[in-house]
Design a protein around this motif. Sequence first.
Motif, PDB file in Angstrom:
ATOM      1  N   THR A  39       0.962  -1.322   0.339  1.00  0.00           N
ATOM      2  CA  THR A  39       0.042  -0.586  -0.012  1.00  0.00           C
ATOM      3  C   THR A  39       0.801   1.709   0.068  1.00  0.00           C
ATOM      4  O   THR A  39       0.534   2.024  -0.672  1.00  0.00           O
ATOM      5  CB  THR A  39      -1.058   0.284   1.101  1.00  0.00           C
ATOM      6  OG1 THR A  39      -1.715  -0.805   1.025  1.00  0.00           O
ATOM      7  CG2 THR A  39      -1.292   1.427   1.475  1.00  0.00           C
ATOM      8  N   THR A  40       2.125   1.057   0.526  1.00  0.00           N
ATOM      9  CA  THR A  40       3.135   2.925   0.486  1.00  0.00           C
ATOM     10  C   THR A  40       3.234   2.822  -0.515  1.00  0.00           C
ATOM     11  O   THR A  40       3.494   4.110  -0.915  1.00  0.00           O
ATOM     12  CB  THR A  40       3.680   2.047   1.731  1.00  0.00           C
ATOM     13  OG1 THR A  40       4.150   1.850   2.537  1.00  0.00           O
ATOM     14  CG2 THR A  40       5.141   2.975   1.362  1.00  0.00           C
ATOM     15  N   LEU A  41       3.556   1.515  -1.120  1.00  0.00           N
ATOM     16  CA  LEU A  41       3.951   1.887  -3.234  1.00  0.00           C
ATOM     17  C   LEU A  41       2.882   1.991  -3.601  1.00  0.00           C
ATOM     18  O   LEU A  41       3.447   3.505  -4.466  1.00  0.00           O
ATOM     19  CB  LEU A  41       4.357   0.194  -3.568  1.00  0.00           C
ATOM     20  CG  LEU A  41       4.647  -0.074  -5.175  1.00  0.00           C
ATOM     21  CD1 LEU A  41       5.585   1.020  -5.602  1.00  0.00           C
ATOM     22  CD2 LEU A  41       4.831  -0.718  -5.717  1.00  0.00           C
ATOM     23  N   LEU A  42       1.943   1.956  -3.237  1.00  0.00           N
ATOM     24  CA  LEU A  42       0.971   2.131  -4.004  1.00  0.00           C
ATOM     25  C   LEU A  42       0.677   4.032  -4.107  1.00  0.00           C
ATOM     26  O   LEU A  42       0.062   4.606  -4.909  1.00  0.00           O
ATOM     27  CB  LEU A  42      -0.481   1.560  -3.748  1.00  0.00           C
ATOM     28  CG  LEU A  42      -1.569   1.494  -5.354  1.00  0.00           C
ATOM     29  CD1 LEU A  42      -1.134   0.583  -6.144  1.00  0.00           C
ATOM     30  CD2 LEU A  42      -2.806   0.693  -4.336  1.00  0.00           C
ATOM     31  N   ARG A  43       0.610   4.167  -2.390  1.00  0.00           N
ATOM     32  CA  ARG A  43       0.386   5.720  -2.208  1.00  0.00           C
ATOM     33  C   ARG A  43       1.358   6.411  -2.448  1.00  0.00           C
ATOM     34  O   ARG A  43       0.879   7.718  -3.362  1.00  0.00           O
ATOM     35  CB  ARG A  43       0.201   5.711  -0.915  1.00  0.00           C
ATOM     36  CG  ARG A  43      -1.077   5.118  -0.518  1.00  0.00           C
ATOM     37  CD  ARG A  43      -0.841   5.006   1.159  1.00  0.00           C
ATOM     38  NE  ARG A  43      -0.883   6.813   2.568  1.00  0.00           N
ATOM     39  CZ  ARG A  43      -1.519   7.479   2.153  1.00  0.00           C
ATOM     40  NH1 ARG A  43      -2.196   7.642   1.513  1.00  0.00           N
ATOM     41  NH2 ARG A  43      -1.265   8.934   2.394  1.00  0.00           N
TER      42      ARG A  43
END
Length: 350
Positions: A39-43
């Motif tokens: 999710t950090t990558l997506l954000r």
Amino acid sequence: MSLVASVRLQRGTLALDVSLSVESGTTVAVVGPNGAGKTTLLRALAGLEPVDDGSSVSLDGVVLDGTPAERRPIGVVFQDYLLFPHLSALDNVAFGLRARGMRRAGARAEAAAWLGRVGLAEEMDMRPSQLSGGQAQRVAVARALAGSPRLLLLDEPLSALDATTRPALRRELRRHLAESTAARVLVTHDPVEAAGLADRLVVVEDGRVVQSGTPAEISQRPRSRYVADLVGVNLYRGRADGNERVSVGDGFSLVTTGAATGEVFAVVHPRAVTLHLSEPEGTARNSWPAVVAGVDHEGDRVRVTATAATSTSTSIVAEVTPAAVRELRLAEGSAVWVSVKATEVAVYPA
């Protein structure tokens, strides 16, 4: 190539260093254990998470570094949808269009068209609290797709749905994605969702890419315990002696049909594992006594985990029928014999 990204950042104990490329009209699923950085990558791709030096995100050759999130040509479906509770479904979809500079009338007209496409023409005046989980998910998808974004990011888009609703909406989401020319990045922990929606998988563990490929390639040649568990196979890492034998540690070895040498992975599908009450007779070149460590019922199949009696660090999962469980009286602590044909052991370089 539509999306080309290299994301580096440090957040607490997470050191994320992931490079990603996604062609227009294709979907890449990012999978990995909790805390891997998905999710950090997506954000970070969306511009919602600051990145460290050396990072770069470009779409169709246009570098987005430093571009605010609201000005990036990106649509996002968040895990909990993040619909505005005080706005109708129509105005939730129109909001993003208005934020990009579209006039109110035009934004509402396009929003209405998108709600019609996702089957919510009759619900467009309802607020999120009046919608079912499936309807809210459709609103979120319509909002993300409105305005024809060049990149679509989906963070666990089906996780808030119940098991009854999820399959139908997965098929519906797949149809909407197929109609979009955007590059798509999907974060999910569900292997069925990943295989059903994605053209390619990227496996991230501890902030790093450990494997990538098509769902079939990943399934056939997993390269970590997490991936093996994800696709439901037994994976062993060991050393092949060039004489059809792979030593996997603690005195345990598997007989194969290949002449591989050096460090290798060995995969055994649970359906290829046979359980017996006594030492088996037959042609299987791998057989050993074991103790049942777990019996897990999954629909019309049962996954039985058995730990080798001579190597307590080595276990294998067999997939059997409920009838076999009853016939063999399988339960935790039961003594069994395990057999696997050498032809059922797939070996490839580590």
